[in-house]
Design an enzyme around this catalytic site. Structure first.
Site, PDB file in Angstrom:
ATOM      1  N   ARG A 143       2.836  -3.649   2.007  1.00 27.89           N
ATOM      2  CA  ARG A 143       2.374  -3.899   0.751  1.00 27.89           C
ATOM      3  C   ARG A 143       3.549  -4.383  -0.172  1.00 27.89           C
ATOM      4  O   ARG A 143       3.245  -5.226  -1.047  1.00 27.89           O
ATOM      5  CB  ARG A 143       1.440  -2.763   0.155  1.00 27.89           C
ATOM      6  CG  ARG A 143       0.098  -2.729   0.714  1.00 27.89           C
ATOM      7  CD  ARG A 143      -0.834  -1.655   0.388  1.00 27.89           C
ATOM      8  NE  ARG A 143      -1.045  -1.338  -0.840  1.00 27.89           N
ATOM      9  CZ  ARG A 143      -1.866  -2.249  -1.642  1.00 27.89           C
ATOM     10  NH1 ARG A 143      -2.835  -2.999  -1.172  1.00 27.89           N
ATOM     11  NH2 ARG A 143      -2.174  -2.039  -3.166  1.00 27.89           N
ATOM     12  N   CYS A 234     -10.146   1.893  -8.456  1.00 23.94           N
ATOM     13  CA  CYS A 234     -11.246   0.836  -8.410  1.00 23.94           C
ATOM     14  C   CYS A 234     -12.345   1.452  -7.818  1.00 23.94           C
ATOM     15  O   CYS A 234     -13.017   1.117  -6.693  1.00 23.94           O
ATOM     16  CB  CYS A 234     -10.789  -0.198  -7.626  1.00 23.94           C
ATOM     17  SG  CYS A 234     -10.275   0.058  -5.771  1.00 23.94           S
TER      18      CYS A 234
END
Length: 380
Positions: A143, A234
């Site tokens: 990432r 989230c």
């Protein structure tokens, strides 16, 4: 369809009536939104974009364009970001008003892919000019490459990137504000990713909640006394959200900050929950805490000195404007067919925005757009 365990935790977090609205919304298609780079453009490049109420540069689009075929996307003129995730930027701007310092040191702890990093960078630049340092960290190596690329394209030289474990941030009191968008069970990804639904379990929630506490404990000494941490996920459940914020306040020593209400956003015991069906977007939780102790604006060195700076200042090369087809050929890595241009190094530009470098050697022009960033789909 989400599991019974998910529904039970959702009802516990937001109430049965709200949970029903969320469940109905989760069956709908995800929304599409972008956030402008105010250093490059200030008008939405798409027709019929409607403003995101908590972001001065956020727009919700009626349908998803093919962003890959828009050179302005590759030039870093805007970032494709869920409108709910932009709420962290709203909280960050509120936090900036609480910090009085001639130079701001900020850490975006779990930064990939870079949406929140670029939002923070825009807010810092508008408030402080060059008097800030923003470190974007991503511990996951796969990432990290995406984060580095997005920060480079955004183009702010006061943003650095690094990839280390939170426990490796040893300098005590280095940061005025830390944004910790911690890894979570991902309930806010249910509309975009069927695998997120399949992978969810109550055991995963418990594991994530424990890991989040470990991450915050590791980084807490790096926050200045009187500094602000923005904690976000989230996901929707209490264990990873309010439960952890209460734990931080009690165990680490912090005051939970109330920034007031926002239309459509659900106030929880400790923070804010953005729920599908109540606001556009996929969902987000965010809370702010101020570390106990007297704040000192002392600048503790240059926090960018030990990290990679991906955004390189532009050189004094001639700029050559190209049309859409030429821009896409360039971004695809094809041979260039440019209008008359000076010999030597040049910048290829579209609508006044720099796309990248090329070298004009007279009979031909070498395409120097980075191979790892090139468009792979057919552009013809």
């Amino acid at each position: 369809m989400p599991s019974e365990g998910f529904i039970r935790l959702l009802e516990d977090a937001v109430g049965k009536e709200r949970a029903g609205v969320v469940l109905e919304a989760l069956s709908l298609s995800p929304s599409v939104s972008i956030r402008l780079n105010p250093s490059k453009i200030r008008e939405c490049p798409f027709e019929d974009g409607t403003r995101v109420s908590w972001s001065p540069y956020g727009f919700i689009l009626p349908q998803r364009p093919v962003f890959t075929l828009d050179p302005l996307f590759h030039a870093g003129c805007y970032y494709v970001q869920d409108s709910s995730a932009m709420f962290v930027g709203w909280m960050f701007r509120k936090a900036l008003d609480l910090i009085d310092s001639p130079h701001l040191n900020v850490l975006d702890l779990c930064a990939a892919p870079g949406g929140k990093t670029t939002d923070l960078a825009a807010s810092l630049r508008e408030k402080s000019g060059d008097d800030f340092s923003l470190v974007a960290n991503e511990v996951m190596k796969k990432r990290f490459g995406v984060l580095r690329s997005n920060v480079r394209v955004w183009g702010d030289p006061r943003v650095g990137v690094t990839s280390i474990d939170p426990s490796a941030f040893r300098e005590r009191g280095a940061y005025d504000i830390i944004v910790a968008d911690v890894p979570c069970s991902g309930e806010g990804m249910f509309r975009k990713d069927e695998k997120a639904v399949e992978d969810w379990s109550e055991e995963t929630v418990a594991f994530c909640a424990a890991r989040q506490r470990r991450i915050i404990s590791d980084i807490w000494p790096s926050l200045k006394d009187g500094g602000v941490m923005i904690y976000s996920t989230c996901t929707f459940n209490k264990e990873e959200n309010d439960g952890n914020v209460l734990w931080i306040a009690k165990e680490l020593g912090a005051e939970i900050i109330d920034f007031g209400g926002v239309e459509g956003v659900v106030k929880t015991e400790c923070g804010y929950s953005l729920l599908p069906g109540f606001v556009p977007g996929e969902g987000q939780y965010a809370a702010a805490l101020r570390k106990r102790g007297e704040y000192s604006p002392t600048v503790l060195g240059n926090v960018l000195s030990s990290v990679e700076i991906p955004a390189v200042p532009l050189k004094d090369y001639p700029r050559v404007e190209v049309d859409l087809h030429q821009a896409l050929d360039y971004l695809h890595g094809d041979a260039l067919r440019l209008p008359p241009a000076p010999s030597g190094m040049i910048y290829v530009c579209y609508k006044g925005q720099v796309l990248g470098e090329a070298k004009n050697i007279g009979s031909r022009c070498n395409n120097l757009y980075p191979k790892e960033s090139r468009i792979r789909m057919n552009v013809k």
